[in-house]
Design an enzyme around this catalytic site. Structure first.
Site, PDB file in Angstrom:
ATOM      1  N   TYR A 103      23.632   9.105 -16.497  1.00 47.01           N
ATOM      2  CA  TYR A 103      24.778   8.587 -17.242  1.00 47.01           C
ATOM      3  C   TYR A 103      25.223   7.274 -16.596  1.00 47.01           C
ATOM      4  O   TYR A 103      25.900   7.266 -15.566  1.00 47.01           O
ATOM      5  CB  TYR A 103      25.942   9.574 -17.225  1.00 47.01           C
ATOM      6  CG  TYR A 103      25.687  10.861 -17.966  1.00 47.01           C
ATOM      7  CD1 TYR A 103      24.688  10.966 -18.930  1.00 47.01           C
ATOM      8  CD2 TYR A 103      26.469  11.988 -17.718  1.00 47.01           C
ATOM      9  CE1 TYR A 103      24.466  12.147 -19.607  1.00 47.01           C
ATOM     10  CE2 TYR A 103      26.251  13.177 -18.399  1.00 47.01           C
ATOM     11  CZ  TYR A 103      25.248  13.252 -19.337  1.00 47.01           C
ATOM     12  OH  TYR A 103      25.031  14.434 -20.002  1.00 47.01           O
ATOM     13  N   SER A 160      28.938  18.160 -26.720  1.00 45.13           N
ATOM     14  CA  SER A 160      29.254  17.610 -28.048  1.00 45.13           C
ATOM     15  C   SER A 160      29.970  18.631 -28.922  1.00 45.13           C
ATOM     16  O   SER A 160      29.629  18.810 -30.104  1.00 45.13           O
ATOM     17  CB  SER A 160      27.985  17.111 -28.752  1.00 45.13           C
ATOM     18  OG  SER A 160      27.393  16.044 -28.053  1.00 45.13           O
ATOM     19  N   LEU A 162      32.732  18.502 -30.317  1.00 48.59           N
ATOM     20  CA  LEU A 162      33.471  17.870 -31.415  1.00 48.59           C
ATOM     21  C   LEU A 162      32.557  16.981 -32.260  1.00 48.59           C
ATOM     22  O   LEU A 162      33.012  16.050 -32.923  1.00 48.59           O
ATOM     23  CB  LEU A 162      34.643  17.056 -30.851  1.00 48.59           C
ATOM     24  CG  LEU A 162      35.678  17.884 -30.082  1.00 48.59           C
ATOM     25  CD1 LEU A 162      36.754  16.985 -29.485  1.00 48.59           C
ATOM     26  CD2 LEU A 162      36.308  18.944 -30.979  1.00 48.59           C
TER      27      LEU A 162
END
Length: 333
Positions: free
Chosen positions: A56, A210, A212
């Protein structure tokens, strides 16, 4: 906030914090001050579970997220559960905004990766360490064996798999008990509900990333133009195309009605639904906004009955909606 148990004994807050978006995939990178405000609010709200990964980051700083969290979480390290991941790299030759992933589950890669993650995160161990994607060229037993060695050395205390199938989970669990799987899961992406029986059988937790649908279920976005920033993966996600947004109009209108009935937000209904589904599910929504983080964490206070969950499930089964982003392409080595 109440706690949940992942696997045999890993205690985490009901809702965790997926930290990826502070460094990767959403077009804007958080400053250390912004990250400090987010983490402080999360801690205040009772969150103890923080999730990152070695990949990330940005083109300029591929490990930005772990470095950022290493500084920001340092004062809280003994009070939190810290999770990271290894086992993939990006295909840097690709020109797409969401570059394909190249899995690498070799034991030597895992053992090298943990050293880098521990250094960047300013810690001597990780509470949970995932293989980020399954490398089909390496027997999962070898990957699991490497994780077992790391546990014996005290460098990690628990391990998990991300985007794993039942077969892989069973084979890995025989070598070294798996604490959690981390798979994509939301009202718009329910494919992995088929894993619930095996997770219950083996007493493995489900960490939902994830939850949402990459932000769609906040009901805050209305135009594809909002994502036309360099590095924003949403610009390539089907649910955020102009066509996808139109396809989801009825769905989002229904979500707003359900939320209004409870005097909460659509995002909170989404997370409360997930918490009510199974006691071993822990969603890890991410955000760069303090008010949104507060909204997410307060979802744990919303209780849905099993009848309400059943009603929502029935509606989801028949509600027209767009395709939803299923993850970056997996590319062979």
């Amino acid at each position: 906030m109440k706690i949940r148990i992942l696997g045999r004994d890993l205690e985490v807050s009901e809702i965790g914090f997926g930290c990826m978006g502070m460094s990767h995939a959403y077009g804007t990178v958080s400053t250390q001050k912004e990250a400090e405000e987010l983490i402080e609010k999360a801690i205040d709200e009772g969150c103890t579970f923080f999730d990152t990964a070695e990949i990330y980051g940005t083109t300029e700083d591929p490990h930005h997220n772990e470095k950022l969290l290493g500084e920001v979480l340092r004062p809280y390290r003994n009070k939190i559960v810290l999770a990271s991941k290894c086992g993939i790299r990006f295909d840097e030759t690709a020109t797409t905004v969401n570059k394909p992933l190249i899995p690498d589950g070799r034991p030597e890669t895992i053992k090298a990766s943990i050293e880098g993650s521990l250094m960047r995160l300013n810690t001597d161990h990780l509470d949970l360490y995932y293989i980020h994607r399954i490398d089909m060229t390496v027997p999962i037993e070898e990957t699991a064996g490497a994780m077992k060695e790391l546990m014996e050395q005290g460098k990690i205390t628990h391990w998990g798999l991300s985007e794993a199938s039942e077969e892989i989970i069973r084979r890995a669990h025989k070598v070294c008990p798996v604490t959690a799987i981390q798979n994509r899961y939301s009202m718009m992406y329910r494919d992995y509900e088929k894993l619930f029986p095996v997770l219950e059988e083996l007493k493995i937790g489900f960490v939902a990333f994830s939850p949402l649908a990459n932000g769609l279920l906040t009901a805050a976005y209305h135009s594809h133009g909002e994502f036309e920033k360099p590095g924003d993966y949403r610009s390539a996600m089907p649910q955020f195309t102009e066509e996808g947004l139109k396809e989801n109009n009825e769905f989002m209108s229904w979500m707003k009605v359900i939320a209004e009935e409870k005097n909460v937000t659509p995002a909170q209904i989404s997370l409360a639904w997930m918490l009510a589904k199974k006691p071993y599910i822990v969603p890890i929504p991410g955000t760069r906004k303090v008010n949104r983080l507060e909204e997410n964490m307060e979802s744990a206070d919303i209780k849905l009955t099993q009848d309400e969950v059943k009603s929502i499930d029935e509606m989801l089964a028949h509600m027209p909606m767009s395709q939803v982003f299923g993850g970056s392409k997996i590319q062979k080595k």
